[in-house]
Design a protein around this motif. Structure first.
Motif, PDB file in Angstrom:
ATOM      1  N   THR A  59     -47.971  25.599 -39.340  1.00  0.00           N
ATOM      2  CA  THR A  59     -47.464  26.567 -40.287  1.00  0.00           C
ATOM      3  C   THR A  59     -46.856  25.894 -41.741  1.00  0.00           C
ATOM      4  OG1 THR A  59     -46.364  27.808 -38.573  1.00  0.00           O
ATOM      5  CG2 THR A  59     -45.735  28.354 -40.543  1.00  0.00           C
ATOM      6  N   LEU A  60     -47.615  26.286 -42.722  1.00  0.00           N
ATOM      7  CA  LEU A  60     -47.630  26.045 -44.164  1.00  0.00           C
ATOM      8  C   LEU A  60     -46.462  27.112 -44.645  1.00  0.00           C
ATOM      9  CD1 LEU A  60     -51.018  24.996 -45.543  1.00  0.00           C
ATOM     10  CD2 LEU A  60     -49.196  23.537 -44.708  1.00  0.00           C
ATOM     11  N   HIS A  61     -45.588  26.605 -45.410  1.00  0.00           N
ATOM     12  CA  HIS A  61     -44.393  27.416 -46.099  1.00  0.00           C
ATOM     13  C   HIS A  61     -44.684  26.968 -47.570  1.00  0.00           C
ATOM     14  CE1 HIS A  61     -39.882  28.550 -46.406  1.00  0.00           C
ATOM     15  NE2 HIS A  61     -40.789  29.188 -47.256  1.00  0.00           N
ATOM     16  N   LEU A  62     -45.209  27.848 -48.428  1.00  0.00           N
ATOM     17  CA  LEU A  62     -45.182  27.837 -49.748  1.00  0.00           C
ATOM     18  C   LEU A  62     -44.007  28.603 -50.640  1.00  0.00           C
ATOM     19  CD1 LEU A  62     -46.638  26.474 -52.048  1.00  0.00           C
ATOM     20  CD2 LEU A  62     -48.156  28.727 -52.236  1.00  0.00           C
ATOM     21  N   ILE A  63     -43.294  27.828 -51.455  1.00  0.00           N
ATOM     22  CA  ILE A  63     -42.203  28.401 -52.230  1.00  0.00           C
ATOM     23  C   ILE A  63     -42.597  28.217 -53.781  1.00  0.00           C
ATOM     24  CG2 ILE A  63     -39.661  28.503 -52.552  1.00  0.00           C
ATOM     25  CD1 ILE A  63     -39.436  26.848 -49.885  1.00  0.00           C
ATOM     26  N   ASP A  64     -42.473  29.059 -54.396  1.00  0.00           N
ATOM     27  CA  ASP A  64     -42.788  29.120 -56.048  1.00  0.00           C
ATOM     28  C   ASP A  64     -41.876  30.109 -56.749  1.00  0.00           C
ATOM     29  OD1 ASP A  64     -43.846  28.258 -58.395  1.00  0.00           O
ATOM     30  OD2 ASP A  64     -45.582  29.476 -58.170  1.00  0.00           O
ATOM     31  N   ALA A  65     -41.062  29.518 -57.482  1.00  0.00           N
ATOM     32  CA  ALA A  65     -40.234  30.414 -58.481  1.00  0.00           C
ATOM     33  C   ALA A  65     -39.430  31.534 -57.659  1.00  0.00           C
ATOM     34  CB  ALA A  65     -40.966  31.186 -59.516  1.00  0.00           C
ATOM     35  N   GLY A  66     -38.857  31.102 -56.365  1.00  0.00           N
ATOM     36  CA  GLY A  66     -38.265  31.988 -55.570  1.00  0.00           C
ATOM     37  C   GLY A  66     -39.205  32.721 -54.511  1.00  0.00           C
ATOM     38  N   ARG A  67     -40.401  32.921 -54.773  1.00  0.00           N
ATOM     39  CA  ARG A  67     -41.303  33.846 -53.995  1.00  0.00           C
ATOM     40  C   ARG A  67     -41.795  32.590 -52.951  1.00  0.00           C
ATOM     41  NH1 ARG A  67     -45.729  34.968 -58.655  1.00  0.00           N
ATOM     42  NH2 ARG A  67     -45.303  32.560 -58.712  1.00  0.00           N
ATOM     43  N   GLN A  68     -41.788  33.336 -51.610  1.00  0.00           N
ATOM     44  CA  GLN A  68     -42.355  32.302 -50.670  1.00  0.00           C
ATOM     45  C   GLN A  68     -43.251  33.158 -49.391  1.00  0.00           C
ATOM     46  OE1 GLN A  68     -39.113  31.048 -47.992  1.00  0.00           O
ATOM     47  NE2 GLN A  68     -38.110  32.788 -48.277  1.00  0.00           N
ATOM     48  N   ALA A  69     -44.167  32.191 -48.754  1.00  0.00           N
ATOM     49  CA  ALA A  69     -44.970  33.014 -47.815  1.00  0.00           C
ATOM     50  C   ALA A  69     -45.313  31.889 -46.920  1.00  0.00           C
ATOM     51  CB  ALA A  69     -46.120  33.682 -48.465  1.00  0.00           C
ATOM     52  N   ARG A  70     -45.690  32.325 -45.580  1.00  0.00           N
ATOM     53  CA  ARG A  70     -45.905  31.407 -44.790  1.00  0.00           C
ATOM     54  C   ARG A  70     -47.559  31.757 -43.885  1.00  0.00           C
ATOM     55  NH1 ARG A  70     -40.477  31.787 -43.913  1.00  0.00           N
ATOM     56  NH2 ARG A  70     -39.349  29.666 -43.414  1.00  0.00           N
ATOM     57  N   PHE A  71     -48.238  30.864 -43.624  1.00  0.00           N
ATOM     58  CA  PHE A  71     -49.577  30.762 -43.180  1.00  0.00           C
ATOM     59  C   PHE A  71     -49.534  30.026 -41.984  1.00  0.00           C
ATOM     60  CE2 PHE A  71     -53.955  30.577 -42.338  1.00  0.00           C
ATOM     61  CZ  PHE A  71     -54.552  31.719 -43.063  1.00  0.00           C
ATOM     62  N   ALA A  72     -49.916  30.328 -40.601  1.00  0.00           N
ATOM     63  CA  ALA A  72     -50.029  29.410 -39.445  1.00  0.00           C
ATOM     64  C   ALA A  72     -51.550  29.271 -39.184  1.00  0.00           C
ATOM     65  CB  ALA A  72     -49.305  30.115 -38.298  1.00  0.00           C
ATOM     66  N   CYS A  73     -51.915  28.252 -39.030  1.00  0.00           N
ATOM     67  CA  CYS A  73     -53.315  27.846 -38.418  1.00  0.00           C
ATOM     68  C   CYS A  73     -53.581  26.774 -37.421  1.00  0.00           C
ATOM     69  CB  CYS A  73     -54.180  27.377 -39.784  1.00  0.00           C
ATOM     70  SG  CYS A  73     -53.353  26.073 -40.595  1.00  0.00           S
ATOM     71  N   THR A  74     -54.500  26.987 -36.572  1.00  0.00           N
ATOM     72  CA  THR A  74     -54.839  26.097 -35.433  1.00  0.00           C
ATOM     73  C   THR A  74     -55.638  24.709 -35.933  1.00  0.00           C
ATOM     74  OG1 THR A  74     -54.373  27.879 -33.948  1.00  0.00           O
ATOM     75  CG2 THR A  74     -55.763  25.846 -33.167  1.00  0.00           C
ATOM     76  N   PHE A 104     -32.732  35.222 -51.239  1.00  0.00           N
ATOM     77  CA  PHE A 104     -31.964  34.359 -50.431  1.00  0.00           C
ATOM     78  C   PHE A 104     -32.938  33.211 -49.945  1.00  0.00           C
ATOM     79  CE2 PHE A 104     -30.248  38.569 -49.388  1.00  0.00           C
ATOM     80  CZ  PHE A 104     -29.084  38.459 -50.232  1.00  0.00           C
ATOM     81  N   ALA A 105     -34.121  32.921 -50.529  1.00  0.00           N
ATOM     82  CA  ALA A 105     -34.828  31.613 -50.168  1.00  0.00           C
ATOM     83  C   ALA A 105     -34.050  30.595 -50.586  1.00  0.00           C
ATOM     84  CB  ALA A 105     -36.070  31.416 -51.226  1.00  0.00           C
ATOM     85  N   HIS A 106     -34.149  29.338 -49.517  1.00  0.00           N
ATOM     86  CA  HIS A 106     -33.214  28.453 -49.592  1.00  0.00           C
ATOM     87  C   HIS A 106     -33.847  27.248 -48.748  1.00  0.00           C
ATOM     88  CE1 HIS A 106     -29.619  26.127 -50.059  1.00  0.00           C
ATOM     89  NE2 HIS A 106     -29.020  26.593 -48.996  1.00  0.00           N
ATOM     90  N   TRP A 107     -34.014  26.142 -49.379  1.00  0.00           N
ATOM     91  CA  TRP A 107     -34.640  24.995 -48.765  1.00  0.00           C
ATOM     92  C   TRP A 107     -33.816  23.721 -48.998  1.00  0.00           C
ATOM     93  CZ3 TRP A 107     -36.513  27.565 -52.751  1.00  0.00           C
ATOM     94  CH2 TRP A 107     -36.707  26.819 -53.884  1.00  0.00           C
ATOM     95  N   GLN A 108     -34.096  22.474 -48.168  1.00  0.00           N
ATOM     96  CA  GLN A 108     -33.068  21.511 -48.451  1.00  0.00           C
ATOM     97  C   GLN A 108     -34.137  20.641 -49.524  1.00  0.00           C
ATOM     98  OE1 GLN A 108     -31.051  19.452 -49.281  1.00  0.00           O
ATOM     99  NE2 GLN A 108     -30.227  19.027 -46.943  1.00  0.00           N
ATOM    100  N   ALA A 109     -33.295  20.538 -50.836  1.00  0.00           N
ATOM    101  CA  ALA A 109     -34.133  19.844 -51.783  1.00  0.00           C
ATOM    102  C   ALA A 109     -34.127  18.340 -51.585  1.00  0.00           C
ATOM    103  CB  ALA A 109     -33.544  20.388 -53.126  1.00  0.00           C
ATOM    104  N   GLN A 110     -33.206  17.864 -50.789  1.00  0.00           N
ATOM    105  CA  GLN A 110     -33.134  16.354 -50.830  1.00  0.00           C
ATOM    106  C   GLN A 110     -33.791  16.000 -49.492  1.00  0.00           C
ATOM    107  OE1 GLN A 110     -31.312  14.280 -52.851  1.00  0.00           O
ATOM    108  NE2 GLN A 110     -31.006  16.488 -54.048  1.00  0.00           N
ATOM    109  N   PRO A 111     -34.767  15.215 -49.669  1.00  0.00           N
ATOM    110  CA  PRO A 111     -35.663  14.862 -48.505  1.00  0.00           C
ATOM    111  C   PRO A 111     -34.989  14.139 -47.437  1.00  0.00           C
ATOM    112  CG  PRO A 111     -36.260  13.277 -50.183  1.00  0.00           C
ATOM    113  CD  PRO A 111     -35.080  14.381 -50.726  1.00  0.00           C
ATOM    114  N   GLY A 112     -35.284  14.095 -46.251  1.00  0.00           N
ATOM    115  CA  GLY A 112     -34.872  13.184 -44.993  1.00  0.00           C
ATOM    116  C   GLY A 112     -35.807  12.751 -44.188  1.00  0.00           C
TER     117      GLY A 112
END
Length: 445
Positions: A59-74, A104-112
């Motif tokens: 599942t790809l999750h793209l975030i750009d300027a607060g906009r977001q969308a997901r796409f699942a592929c096999t 309310f788009a929110h992701w972890q900016a600090q890599p782990g």
């Protein structure tokens, strides 16, 4: 078990793509769900279908300027991984261009980064088949055996790299006792154990013998009851539907609202912790946030921490603890008590021994009141001895009563009740729970 080379290679390809694909201020996450499983389906204690399934989904999750969308592929062959991901990302960019910004788009900016590889042993499928057929004897045993590695992994363009591989074997089965009567059980282990599987099938066969006796019909009312670990697990699963959610509490939808306001409480011996290590749950989620190994949910009868998703954290100004969007526990574990299994029926005395609860739902969410059916393997017990099966009855009772003033004892062993659905593949997690002896369980019809 060592790290799976096929899935590890796929994740390396995915990670390399995620690192180089974003443009400008884009943030890209890729979540890998993969498994290889031996499946054997049984009917009348004979093999009806067998095979091995291998699948990988990203599942790809793209975030750009607060906009977001997901796409699942096999994913197919390895050489097509980048081609597949590039096509998915192109589709996402087209979608996101027309999407509004998500406040309310929110992701972890600090890599782990993390890596966990389970080391359990798997049986050869032929060995598992022989154990099940031998243990079933001449009884009509119906079920699905599934075993193999399960992978969850996450790569993020800021640098996140998380890889989790667990291994487990399970047999979700029932022993038919004629007509609509059956004993239902699930055996699960993170390490192949033929003896434990034989014992589980043997115990179910023993209960099935009692189900062949004439049915006892009882009147609606309140009965002393011994709930099996599986029945307790089903109640805890239902409690997890909003009971520990930050969003549900703030929106007035939590079934634990009365407990959080101090108007109700559970028994002091009733405690639940969401324990990722107990049932092989990954300690990261799709926006890159890591989960604590343990989150106390109920401590000594009182609500403790709540599960906070990244969206709720952004909306309410809180710190997230890595919960998913549904804010439900993935591995709730009920603390055991002191009632030994061999003494449980004697402690019950006369009443109901309930192996399963089915079709559970809230009949009054605000009062934490639940309803459902006893259905499989409910036995009438007299002086500690099972004497007859009981016709299906509907329960309707508050969990504040069952796990509160009516809770007499908890079993001394918490047993796993894993997730068994395979519609989208196997899932990690489940519930660990002990048996529960209650003074009065309310039955309606």
């Amino acid at each position: 078990m060592t790290i799976d080379p096929v899935f590890a290679a796929q994740f390396a390809e995915i990670s390399a793509f995620v690192a180089g694909a974003p443009r400008g201020a884009e943030v890209l996450f890729a979540e890998l769900r993969a498994e290889r499983a031996d499946y054997v389906r049984f009917d009348r204690a004979r093999v009806r279908q067998a095979g091995t399934v291998e699948c990988s989904e990203v599942t790809l999750h793209l975030i750009d300027a607060g906009r977001q969308a997901r796409f699942a592929c096999t994913l197919g062959a390895r050489r097509r991984v980048r081609t597949t991901l590039a096509a998915a990302l192109a589709a996402l960019r087209e979608l996101i261009a027309h999407a509004p910004a998500d406040p309310f788009a929110h992701w972890q900016a600090q890599p782990g980064a993390s890596e966990h590889v389970g080391h359990g042993r798997l049986a050869d499928p032929r060995e598992a088949l022989e154990v099940i057929v031998e243990a079933a004897g001449e009884d009509d045993v119906v079920g699905l055996y599934a075993a193999g590695p399960l992978v969850r992994a996450l790569a993020g363009s800021p640098g996140h790299r998380h890889y989790h591989q667990s291994v487990s074997s399970s047999f979700d089965f029932s022993v038919q006792a004629g007509g609509d009567r059956a004993v239902k059980d699930v055996w699960w282990s993170g390490d192949w154990d033929a003896r434990a599987l034989r014992e589980a099938i043997g115990a179910a066969r023993g209960h099935a013998q009692i189900l062949r006796r004439p049915v006892r019909r009882i009147d609606p009312g309140a009965y002393r009851a011994l709930l099996s670990p599986r029945a307790v697990a089903e109640l805890v699963r239902l409690l997890g539907w909003g009971g520990f959610s930050e969003r549900a509490q703030r929106s007035g939808q939590s079934p634990l609202a009365l407990a959080r306001s101090g108007q109700a409480r559970f028994h002091p011996g009733f405690s639940i912790v969401d324990d990722a290590g107990a049932l092989a749950v990954p300690r990261f989620q799709s926006e890159g946030f890591e989960r604590p190994e343990r989150v106390p949910l109920i401590e000594a009868g009182q609500p403790a921490e709540r599960l906070v998703s990244p969206r709720s954290a952004r909306e309410f100004g809180l710190a997230t603890n890595g919960a998913g969007d549904d804010e439900r526990p993935l591995a709730p574990c009920v603390a055991p008590g002191t009632l030994a299994a061999p003494a449980a029926l004697a402690a019950l005395g006369t009443g109901l021994a309930i192996a399963d609860l089915w079709y559970l739902n809230f009949s009054d969410r605000g009062a934490c009141r639940v309803t459902g059916l006893t259905r499989f393997a409910t036995l009438w017990v007299e002086d500690g001895e099972p004497v007859a099966p009981v016709a299906t009855m509907r329960i309707d009772d508050s969990l504040y009563r069952l796990f509160g003033d009516q809770l007499l004892a908890l079993g001394d062993a918490a047993l796993p009740s894993p997730e068994t659905g395979t519609w989208y593949g196997r899932e990690p997690g489940g519930v660990r729970a002990p048996a529960a002896l209650v003074g009065a369980l309310r039955l309606t019809l």
